[in-house]
Motif scaffolding. Structure first.
Motif, PDB file in Angstrom:
ATOM      1  N   ALA A 194       0.841  -1.205   0.000  1.00 24.82           N
ATOM      2  CA  ALA A 194       0.000   0.000   0.000  1.00 24.82           C
ATOM      3  C   ALA A 194       0.873   1.250   0.000  1.00 24.82           C
ATOM      4  O   ALA A 194       1.960   1.276   0.555  1.00 24.82           O
ATOM      5  CB  ALA A 194      -0.912  -0.001   1.209  1.00 24.82           C
ATOM      6  N   HIS A 195       0.347   2.291  -0.624  1.00 26.70           N
ATOM      7  CA  HIS A 195       1.055   3.570  -0.665  1.00 26.70           C
ATOM      8  C   HIS A 195       0.244   4.580   0.129  1.00 26.70           C
ATOM      9  O   HIS A 195      -0.975   4.592   0.085  1.00 26.70           O
ATOM     10  CB  HIS A 195       1.209   4.053  -2.113  1.00 26.70           C
ATOM     11  N   GLY A 196       0.916   5.489   0.844  1.00 35.57           N
ATOM     12  CA  GLY A 196       0.227   6.509   1.612  1.00 35.57           C
ATOM     13  C   GLY A 196       0.882   6.683   2.969  1.00 35.57           C
ATOM     14  O   GLY A 196       1.970   6.167   3.244  1.00 35.57           O
ATOM     15  N   PHE A 197       0.190   7.405   3.839  1.00 35.32           N
ATOM     16  CA  PHE A 197       0.704   7.700   5.169  1.00 35.32           C
ATOM     17  C   PHE A 197      -0.012   6.839   6.197  1.00 35.32           C
ATOM     18  O   PHE A 197      -1.206   6.587   6.087  1.00 35.32           O
ATOM     19  CB  PHE A 197       0.480   9.173   5.512  1.00 35.32           C
ATOM     20  N   THR A 198       0.699   6.479   7.208  1.00 42.07           N
ATOM     21  CA  THR A 198       0.073   5.731   8.298  1.00 42.07           C
ATOM     22  C   THR A 198      -0.540   6.729   9.274  1.00 42.07           C
ATOM     23  O   THR A 198      -0.230   7.932   9.258  1.00 42.07           O
ATOM     24  CB  THR A 198       1.104   4.870   9.047  1.00 42.07           C
ATOM     25  N   LEU A 199      -1.403   6.233  10.113  1.00 44.49           N
ATOM     26  CA  LEU A 199      -2.042   7.083  11.121  1.00 44.49           C
ATOM     27  C   LEU A 199      -1.003   7.700  12.058  1.00 44.49           C
ATOM     28  O   LEU A 199      -1.116   8.860  12.441  1.00 44.49           O
ATOM     29  CB  LEU A 199      -3.072   6.266  11.909  1.00 44.49           C
ATOM     30  N   ILE A 215       1.891  12.430  14.187  1.00 46.57           N
ATOM     31  CA  ILE A 215       3.155  13.108  14.498  1.00 46.57           C
ATOM     32  C   ILE A 215       3.216  14.450  13.779  1.00 46.57           C
ATOM     33  O   ILE A 215       3.612  15.468  14.370  1.00 46.57           O
ATOM     34  CB  ILE A 215       4.359  12.207  14.132  1.00 46.57           C
ATOM     35  N   THR A 216       2.796  14.472  12.523  1.00 48.26           N
ATOM     36  CA  THR A 216       2.775  15.724  11.758  1.00 48.26           C
ATOM     37  C   THR A 216       1.842  16.737  12.414  1.00 48.26           C
ATOM     38  O   THR A 216       2.195  17.916  12.569  1.00 48.26           O
ATOM     39  CB  THR A 216       2.329  15.458  10.306  1.00 48.26           C
ATOM     40  N   LEU A 217       0.656  16.311  12.817  1.00 44.59           N
ATOM     41  CA  LEU A 217      -0.287  17.214  13.491  1.00 44.59           C
ATOM     42  C   LEU A 217       0.275  17.726  14.821  1.00 44.59           C
ATOM     43  O   LEU A 217       0.071  18.889  15.170  1.00 44.59           O
ATOM     44  CB  LEU A 217      -1.633  16.520  13.707  1.00 44.59           C
ATOM     45  N   ALA A 218       0.954  16.878  15.543  1.00 46.47           N
ATOM     46  CA  ALA A 218       1.554  17.301  16.813  1.00 46.47           C
ATOM     47  C   ALA A 218       2.622  18.366  16.578  1.00 46.47           C
ATOM     48  O   ALA A 218       2.697  19.371  17.299  1.00 46.47           O
ATOM     49  CB  ALA A 218       2.147  16.098  17.535  1.00 46.47           C
ATOM     50  N   ILE A 255       4.301  24.109  16.827  1.00 46.99           N
ATOM     51  CA  ILE A 255       4.782  25.304  16.123  1.00 46.99           C
ATOM     52  C   ILE A 255       3.735  26.419  16.195  1.00 46.99           C
ATOM     53  O   ILE A 255       4.056  27.579  16.441  1.00 46.99           O
ATOM     54  CB  ILE A 255       5.161  24.969  14.664  1.00 46.99           C
ATOM     55  N   SER A 256       2.459  26.063  16.017  1.00 42.24           N
ATOM     56  CA  SER A 256       1.384  27.062  16.084  1.00 42.24           C
ATOM     57  C   SER A 256       1.274  27.671  17.468  1.00 42.24           C
ATOM     58  O   SER A 256       1.042  28.872  17.611  1.00 42.24           O
ATOM     59  CB  SER A 256       0.047  26.425  15.704  1.00 42.24           C
ATOM     60  N   SER A 257       1.416  26.853  18.511  1.00 39.51           N
ATOM     61  CA  SER A 257       1.294  27.385  19.879  1.00 39.51           C
ATOM     62  C   SER A 257       2.430  28.348  20.210  1.00 39.51           C
ATOM     63  O   SER A 257       2.292  29.206  21.077  1.00 39.51           O
ATOM     64  CB  SER A 257       1.246  26.245  20.888  1.00 39.51           C
ATOM     65  N   ILE A 258       3.539  28.224  19.529  1.00 38.08           N
ATOM     66  CA  ILE A 258       4.654  29.148  19.730  1.00 38.08           C
ATOM     67  C   ILE A 258       4.472  30.393  18.860  1.00 38.08           C
ATOM     68  O   ILE A 258       4.696  31.516  19.303  1.00 38.08           O
ATOM     69  CB  ILE A 258       5.994  28.459  19.408  1.00 38.08           C
TER      70      ILE A 258
END
Length: 152
Positions: A6-11, A16-19, A24-27
């Motif tokens: 399968a191709h794509g991103f895992t959960l 991790i990307t969202l975290a 970065i946004s909170s800073i």
């Protein structure tokens, strides 16, 4: 032959990307808000300086600063013929309201009071003797170290 990989991103990768984006946004967001407030204050510093120039024109025409407010009063909102009563000069959003705190034959005190989203940011003041101040600590009084425009 069919490729079963399968191709794509895992959960986990997405989480991790969202975290990382959240951290970065909170800073960055508080810095952005402080920058916007500083920009609005700087714009109003220019407007209230122009208000002081308008008071000098009023004095040149009337030989007094008294009576520059609405209805010929010495305090309150500036008369339309003297200057506008809001900052910024254009646009519908008001960040500071301008007023004449005191006016006499030979002196005046002008104030820009924060309004709307800028509220609580401390008022700006210009006096006829050239003093300019920002109530940085928002305590309602200008201390000696607040009699300048510097954003320390």
């Amino acid at each position: 032959m069919i490729d079963s990989k399968a191709h794509g991103f895992t959960l986990i990768e997405i989480m991790i990307t969202l975290a990382i984006v959240g951290i970065i946004s909170s800073i960055a967001y508080p810095s952005y808000v402080a920058y916007v407030e500083r920009t609005r204050r700087s714009e109003c510093q220019g407007v209230i300086s122009n208000f002081a120039l308008a008071m000098e024109r009023f004095f040149a025409a009337n030989s007094t600063y008294a009576g520059a407010a609405n209805g010929g009063a010495n305090t309150g909102t500036p008369a339309v013929s003297t200057f506008v009563s809001k900052c910024p000069l254009d646009g519908s959003q008001v960040y500071y309201t301008l007023s004449i705190q005191a006016a006499s034959a030979s002196s005046y005190t002008l104030r820009a009071t924060p309004a709307g989203v800028q509220a609580g940011n401390g008022y700006l003041e210009v006096r006829s003797n050239g003093q300019k101040g920002w109530d940085r600590d928002n305590d309602g009084a200008l201390a000696a170290d607040e009699l300048n425009w510097l954003d320390r």
